[in-house]
Design an enzyme around this catalytic site. Structure first.
Site, short mmCIF file in Angstrom:
data_model
loop_
_atom_site.label_atom_id
_atom_site.label_comp_id
_atom_site.label_asym_id
_atom_site.label_seq_id
_atom_site.Cartn_x
_atom_site.Cartn_y
_atom_site.Cartn_z
CB CYS A 9 -0.98 -0.03 1.17
SG CYS A 9 -0.25 0.20 2.81
NE ARG A 15 -4.62 1.64 1.60
CZ ARG A 15 -4.52 2.39 0.52
NH1 ARG A 15 -5.40 2.25 -0.46
NH2 ARG A 15 -3.54 3.26 0.38
CG ASP A 128 -4.97 5.34 2.96
OD1 ASP A 128 -5.08 4.80 4.09
OD2 ASP A 128 -3.98 6.00 2.62
#
Length: 164
Positions: A9, A15, A128
């Protein structure tokens, strides 16, 4: 021979560590822990050496997942030892494919949600959650869990194909 997966990520604190923790649990539950390794990294190094975001840790713990994590930045040299690089959104996918030294390495990069049949043809990004509240982290976990089932099936197929 170990099959190696790296989740990527932006900063490697929300994440990708979440995806790593969920996938590791799935791999262990499937009895493939001796054949599959999962790791994570970020496209940027802003948080290098830091633990996961406390909200990531809390949501994972509340759902029974363990996480021992230190953020790091993805390195081009890693492509040679990885079998699969799993991007959490389209921006990461593009950045990683540009970074790949060969076409073969670029082909190793896939979007996590491409393994979730419920979103076929839909938005494949995992948003996100960093700038939001706990709900965003819960939503992120739901998306990661849903895609991890298909990802595990694909990885199992690769691992079994190597053994044949």
């Amino acid at each position: 021979m170990t099959y190696r997966v790296c989740f990527v990520c932006t900063g490697n604190i929300c994440r990708s560590p979440m995806a790593e923790a969920v996938f590791r649990a799935r791999v262990e539950d499937a009895g493939l822990g001796h054949l599959v390794e999962a790791d994570s990294a970020g496209t940027g190094g802003w948080h290098e050496g830091e633990g996961a975001d406390p909200r990531t840790e809390a949501v994972l713990a509340d759902h029974g997942y363990g996480l021992d994590h230190a953020a790091r930045q993805f390195q081009q040299s890693w492509f040679s030892r990885l079998d699969l690089v799993v991007a959490l959104d389209a921006g990461h996918l593009r950045a990683l494919r540009r970074l790949a030294p060969t076409e073969r390495d670029a082909a190793k990069v896939r979007l996590l949600r491409s393994y979730d049949p419920a979103v076929a043809g839909g938005d494949l990004d995992v948003p996100d959650p960093y700038y939001g509240g706990r709900d965003g982290f819960e939503e992120c976990l739901e998306m990661v869990e849903a895609a991890s089932t298909g990802l595990l099936a694909a990885v199992r197929e690769q691992v079994e194909g190597r053994a044949a």
